[in-house]
Design an enzyme around this catalytic site. Structure first.
Site, short mmCIF file in Angstrom:
data_model
loop_
_atom_site.label_atom_id
_atom_site.label_comp_id
_atom_site.label_asym_id
_atom_site.label_seq_id
_atom_site.Cartn_x
_atom_site.Cartn_y
_atom_site.Cartn_z
N TYR A 168 0.82 -1.22 0.00
CA TYR A 168 0.00 0.00 0.00
C TYR A 168 0.85 1.27 0.00
O TYR A 168 0.47 2.29 -0.60
CB TYR A 168 -0.99 -0.03 1.17
N ARG A 194 1.68 2.07 -3.58
CA ARG A 194 0.51 2.59 -4.31
C ARG A 194 0.20 4.02 -3.87
O ARG A 194 -0.16 4.88 -4.67
CB ARG A 194 -0.68 1.66 -4.11
N HIS A 197 -14.63 0.45 -0.82
CA HIS A 197 -13.49 -0.38 -0.44
C HIS A 197 -12.43 0.41 0.32
O HIS A 197 -11.30 -0.05 0.46
CB HIS A 197 -12.85 -1.03 -1.68
N GLY A 200 -15.57 0.63 -15.93
CA GLY A 200 -14.20 0.17 -15.66
C GLY A 200 -14.06 -0.85 -14.56
O GLY A 200 -13.10 -0.81 -13.78
N ASN A 248 -17.01 -0.25 -20.45
CA ASN A 248 -15.79 -0.97 -20.09
C ASN A 248 -14.94 -1.21 -21.34
O ASN A 248 -15.45 -1.14 -22.46
CB ASN A 248 -16.15 -2.30 -19.41
#
Ligand code: BV8
Length: 240
Positions: free
Chosen positions: A59, A62, A114, A181, A207
């Protein structure tokens, strides 16, 4: 590709594909994030328990990329922010993404189901805290001052997604559901189209390719989000 009604309440679900053209790796595309890691090693409570250093590194990298000069909102994020500004009705973005590109583009009504890369959580109290720095097993928690008591404020596999009550309510009330997406692999996000369909909502999938849930949609628009989303938003704004 047009819709033959003027929507009043739009729910937009976004996934990693909307951030791909901003330079952020998706999960399941070629050379995606899951090619480098086993999902359960870096995105599950068990993985964090087993090797917190590995998960923090996953993480931290990212977060560093997101905060670097190389990543900015793309035309798709910007189009959705423009839609929110010009649309007379209600628009809610439900994102599976943990980046802040919808916010950076100017969108306001966003639900991160999330979690968020720029937040961390105290393991004891569950308190969510803003964070732009690396987290390590030695980072003292600002909430309880204990070392090693911090984790990313991210929903891992086996954990309950955030804002589910509000999301479900909006899916029942909206008259247009747009999925952008996402591969439709991860639940419960992958079943939002079924909930919307059960309330006779018009459902559009935008998409790069067909997905596991494409058959549930009334309309499928294929291509890169910076083009497809921008064009679709223009159609909706022209109806205003
Ligand atoms: C839960 C961490 C209990 C954050 C992630 C049935 C019901 C309920 C649960 C389950 C179920 N079956 C299985 C489960 C368990 C599990 C699950 O879904 N497993 C899967 C693998 C089978 N789900 C859970 O554990 C969830 N919790 O279920 O709690 C519960 C039960 C009932 C009701 C409520 C709760 C928790 C899931 C969250 C896990 N956390 N990651 C992070 O690290 O980022 S999931 C991970 O996948 C990311 O969060 C990501 O958002 C998510 C989905 O991936 P996508 O966004 O779709 O990305 P992907 O790469 O897959 O696809 C990208 C797409 O974009 C592609 O289609 C590509 O073609 C397209 N694309 C690429 N470039 C472009 C493009 N499109 C347009 N333009 C482009 N340029």
């Amino acid at each position: 590709m047009n819709i033959n009604f003027s929507p009043k309440h739009i729910v937009i679900l976004t996934g990693a594909g909307i951030s791909a053209e901003s330079g952020i790796k998706t999960f399941r595309d070629a050379n995606g994030l899951w090619e480098e890691h086993d999902i359960m090693d870096v995105a599950s409570p068990q993985g964090f328990q087993r090797d917190p250093k590995l998960v923090h590194r996953f993480y931290n990298l990212r977060r560093q990329q997101l905060l670097s000069d190389e990543v900015h909102p793309n035309q798709a994020h910007i189009a959705l922010a423009e839609l929110e500004e010009k649309f007379q009705g209600k628009i809610t973005i439900v994102t599976q993404n943990v980046d802040n590109l919808h916010e950076s583009a100017g969108s306001k009504n966003i639900l991160h189901m999330h979690g968020e890369l720029l937040k961390m959580k105290c393991i004891d109290t569950g308190k969510s805290l803003s964070n732009k720095r690396d987290i390590t097993i030695d980072s003292p928690c600002p909430c309880c001052l204990k070392k090693g008591n911090l984790r990313p404020d991210i929903v891992w596999f086996g954990e309950y997604p955030m804002h589910m009550d509000q999301i479900t309510k909006e899916l029942e009330e909206c008259d247009l559901f747009v999925s952008i997406g996402t591969s439709g692999v991860v639940y419960p996000a992958a079943m939002f189209v079924e909930i919307a369909k059960s309330f006779n909502t018009f459902c559009v999938e935008i998409n790069m390719e067909e997905t596991q849930v494409s058959d549930n949609f009334d309309m499928h628009i294929q291509g890169p989000a910076t083009e497809t989303v921008t064009n679709f938003v223009q159609l909706l704004i022209d109806k205003e």
